[in-house]
Design a protein around this motif. Structure first.
Motif, mmCIF file in Angstrom:
data_model
loop_
_atom_site.group_PDB
_atom_site.id
_atom_site.type_symbol
_atom_site.label_atom_id
_atom_site.label_comp_id
_atom_site.label_asym_id
_atom_site.label_seq_id
_atom_site.Cartn_x
_atom_site.Cartn_y
_atom_site.Cartn_z
ATOM 1 N N THR A 160 -3.182 1.387 -11.536
ATOM 2 C CA THR A 160 -2.039 1.727 -12.386
ATOM 3 C C THR A 160 -2.383 3.106 -13.029
ATOM 4 O O THR A 160 -1.651 4.071 -12.815
ATOM 5 N N LYS A 161 -3.529 3.189 -13.520
ATOM 6 C CA LYS A 161 -4.076 4.288 -14.269
ATOM 7 C C LYS A 161 -4.091 5.565 -13.123
ATOM 8 O O LYS A 161 -3.662 6.420 -13.538
ATOM 9 N N ARG A 221 1.703 -5.256 -13.406
ATOM 10 C CA ARG A 221 2.416 -6.572 -13.099
ATOM 11 C C ARG A 221 3.449 -6.195 -12.202
ATOM 12 O O ARG A 221 3.704 -6.959 -11.198
ATOM 13 N N MET A 222 4.382 -5.301 -12.654
ATOM 14 C CA MET A 222 5.539 -4.961 -11.905
ATOM 15 C C MET A 222 5.196 -4.406 -10.590
ATOM 16 O O MET A 222 6.046 -4.659 -9.605
ATOM 17 N N TRP A 223 4.119 -3.370 -10.332
ATOM 18 C CA TRP A 223 3.715 -2.936 -9.312
ATOM 19 C C TRP A 223 2.932 -3.676 -8.281
ATOM 20 O O TRP A 223 2.446 -3.643 -7.165
ATOM 21 N N SER A 224 2.472 -4.847 -9.048
ATOM 22 C CA SER A 224 1.300 -6.013 -8.294
ATOM 23 C C SER A 224 0.350 -5.382 -7.831
ATOM 24 O O SER A 224 -0.274 -5.319 -6.876
ATOM 25 N N SER A 231 8.124 3.591 -22.422
ATOM 26 C CA SER A 231 7.087 3.154 -23.109
ATOM 27 C C SER A 231 6.852 1.731 -22.363
ATOM 28 O O SER A 231 7.527 0.548 -22.922
ATOM 29 N N VAL A 232 5.876 1.687 -21.657
ATOM 30 C CA VAL A 232 5.424 0.684 -20.932
ATOM 31 C C VAL A 232 3.779 0.466 -21.016
ATOM 32 O O VAL A 232 3.112 1.455 -20.485
#
Length: 227
Positions: free
Chosen positions: A72-73, A63-66, A55-56
């Motif tokens: 991201t979607k 942000r984690m993936w830069s 659940s993120v």
């Protein structure tokens, strides 16, 4: 393939899942490799192993993936399209969406990479002769196909049998799903299940394939593998 990262061997299973994902990520330069690395990070940082969910929020994942939230979607949509993840609970006001990771499908996508880690890893994942009986509390990985290839009258079927008889484990890992695509004089064209598999087989096993093929038909002098 069924896998559950719970029970007395849970820590080993968790490391194996991450190892398989990261190996795919490093060796596949295409979309699957990129997705594997990103999913491995999500699992490492935010995965609930008991419920097999994370659940993120999009902003945190981005942000984690830069990357941007739009990217991201798109990446999450690609994972869903492959069956790697699915929406377990939709987002609502004050609550982010919860995704379930389908570990069995994810691991199936990494199967061709297992031999890159080593024979002990292949055996532990349930494909090798070193596999030990599982305890009652652990759901084992299913074994891969180990039957000798059937003779369908094609040159590749005969050559595939030669490879199988010399090294069943390698054949099961890399050649079981290869098919004959076309024969054009001295050229034999083979089809691998993916572009990554085609590249790896051509790089590491071209000589072995050509030797097996020419043993069955000396008129063939060239091999081409596509995926």
């Amino acid at each position: 393939m069924q896998v559950k990262a719970t029970g007395p061997k849970a820590s080993v299973v968790k490391y194996d899942i991450l190892t398989a994902l990261m190996t795919l990520g490093l060796h596949d330069k295409g979309i699957d490799g990129r997705l594997a690395q990103r999913l491995a990070l999500l699992i490492t940082a935010r995965f609930n192993w008991q419920s097999e969910t994370f659940s993120v929020g999009l902003r945190e994942i981005a942000r984690m993936w830069s990357v941007t939230e739009r990217t991201t979607k798109r990446e999450l949509a690609l994972m869903r399209a492959r069956g790697w993840i699915s929406v377990h609970r939709n987002a609502a006001r004050g609550r982010v969406a919860e995704h379930r990771v389908h570990l069995n499908i994810v691991l199936e996508a990494t199967r061709l990479c297992w031999p890159l880690v080593g024979p002990d890893f292949v055996a532990r994942m349930g494909q090798g002769p070193q596999e030990q009986p599982a305890s009652d509390n652990v759901v084992p990985f299913a074994k891969g196909a180990t039957k000798a290839p059937q003779n369908d009258g094609t040159l590749w079927a005969a050559a595939s049998r030669v490879i199988y008889e010399s090294d069943p484990a390698i054949h099961t890992a890399w050649f079981a799903k290869v098919t004959e695509h076309n024969r054009d004089g001295a050229l034999l064209e083979l089809a691998a299940p993916s572009a990554f598999a085609a590249r790896y087989i051509e790089t590491h096993f071209a000589g072995r394939i050509l030797a097996a093929v020419t043993a069955c038909d000396p008129s063939v002098t060239k091999i081409r593998i596509t995926g």
